[in-house]
Write a protein that holds these residues in place. Sequence first.
Motif, PDB file in Angstrom:
ATOM      1  N   LEU A 193       1.324  -1.058  -0.234  1.00 35.36           N
ATOM      2  CA  LEU A 193      -0.193  -0.169  -0.257  1.00 35.36           C
ATOM      3  C   LEU A 193       1.589   1.210   0.205  1.00 35.36           C
ATOM      4  O   LEU A 193       2.012   1.338   1.449  1.00 35.36           O
ATOM      5  N   MET A 194       0.316   2.158  -0.934  1.00 29.16           N
ATOM      6  CA  MET A 194       1.746   3.049  -1.007  1.00 29.16           C
ATOM      7  C   MET A 194       0.547   4.900  -1.220  1.00 29.16           C
ATOM      8  O   MET A 194      -0.399   4.655  -1.848  1.00 29.16           O
ATOM      9  N   ASN A 199       5.085   7.683   1.924  1.00 32.27           N
ATOM     10  CA  ASN A 199       5.494   6.211   3.144  1.00 32.27           C
ATOM     11  C   ASN A 199       4.272   5.138   2.312  1.00 32.27           C
ATOM     12  O   ASN A 199       3.545   5.246   1.371  1.00 32.27           O
ATOM     13  N   ARG A 200       4.910   4.087   2.611  1.00 30.07           N
ATOM     14  CA  ARG A 200       4.419   2.943   1.868  1.00 30.07           C
ATOM     15  C   ARG A 200       4.498   1.649   3.202  1.00 30.07           C
ATOM     16  O   ARG A 200       5.078   1.600   3.893  1.00 30.07           O
ATOM     17  N   PHE A 216       7.009  -1.273   7.283  1.00 33.69           N
ATOM     18  CA  PHE A 216       6.233   0.619   7.011  1.00 33.69           C
ATOM     19  C   PHE A 216       7.601   1.553   6.594  1.00 33.69           C
ATOM     20  O   PHE A 216       8.415   1.834   7.400  1.00 33.69           O
ATOM     21  N   ARG A 217       7.683   2.419   5.479  1.00 32.63           N
ATOM     22  CA  ARG A 217       8.692   3.242   5.429  1.00 32.63           C
ATOM     23  C   ARG A 217       7.963   4.425   4.864  1.00 32.63           C
ATOM     24  O   ARG A 217       6.754   4.698   4.760  1.00 32.63           O
ATOM     25  N   SER A 258      -5.152   3.778  13.371  1.00 32.16           N
ATOM     26  CA  SER A 258      -6.003   4.391  13.677  1.00 32.16           C
ATOM     27  C   SER A 258      -5.898   5.719  12.313  1.00 32.16           C
ATOM     28  O   SER A 258      -6.803   6.313  12.660  1.00 32.16           O
ATOM     29  N   VAL A 259      -4.612   5.775  11.569  1.00 26.69           N
ATOM     30  CA  VAL A 259      -5.027   7.033  11.362  1.00 26.69           C
ATOM     31  C   VAL A 259      -4.472   6.705   9.726  1.00 26.69           C
ATOM     32  O   VAL A 259      -5.410   7.262   8.669  1.00 26.69           O
ATOM     33  N   ASP A 260      -3.414   6.468   9.242  1.00 26.98           N
ATOM     34  CA  ASP A 260      -2.685   6.097   7.652  1.00 26.98           C
ATOM     35  C   ASP A 260      -4.282   5.415   7.076  1.00 26.98           C
ATOM     36  O   ASP A 260      -4.360   5.198   6.280  1.00 26.98           O
TER      37      ASP A 260
END
Length: 288
Positions: A193-194, A199-200, A216-217, A258-260
């Motif tokens: 997921l990008m 972020n990804r 997570f990057r 909860s956010v991303d």
Amino acid sequence: MNKELTGFVKAWEAAVRKSAGPKKRSNSIFTPMSVAHVDDDDESRHGDEVSQVEKILSNGDFFTGQWLDDGPHGHGKYLWTDGCMYVGEWQMGGIMGKGRFSWPSGATYEGDFKSAYMDGKGTYIGSSGDTYKGCWVMDLRHGQGTQSYPNGDFYDGEWRKGLQNGHGRYQWKNGNHYIGQWKNALFYGNGTLMWSNGNRYDGCWEEGLPKGNGTFRWGDGSFYVGVWSKDPKEQSGTYYPSGSCAGHLEWDPQELFSVDLLDCTVCACEKVSIYPSQKSLKMLEGVK
């Protein structure tokens, strides 16, 4: 899946199994009693010749098109009293071949039909702009296909029994996108997921959420790697900054849930009010 869709899928599976059995000659949906010539004195039709007819049924449905023996054969149009309409090819009294089915809502399907089912390759355009183009099996998206949603989202990949299953790519209108495995319209298996901000997340998924090993990057090169779970007690991992950067040390991995992921909801396809195969073709009784 909701109970209504689950019931339809079970019936779909039973029909698929039945269709895979020994082939039998099917009875025409039109009985010999329903046959009516355009003109009793018409002598232009002999033996296997196809005639052009217009017929009004006792319930108000209407058919116009080519006719052979005891049913439609060739090209014809059938109009139901509720506003649904089919225009296309017929074989021995049944909907078979290329055609177009339209609903009173404005939705349309154009493509291949087999025994009145949307089956083969075709395009469904919903009343809200929901559009699917690809493979169908017995009224359900099944095989390779692309889906455009009214909100601007887009999916390209594999389908099974009407839902995303297999490998596919989902693109959100905001630029986020997911590439990987699916099961029952949810991220399931390995996938990436990008986000549009750079972020990804790369790793395992289950029921649409990160579950198991994953990384997570951030766009600056720093990353967090470990075992993921929505339950904080099951999650563990290590943060690796990029160079001397330590800007994400206080980041809570639970923020991914909860956010991303909040702006990464997968849209549902528009519900079909009634499938072409569920529409009855009444016996033709009258002539006009």
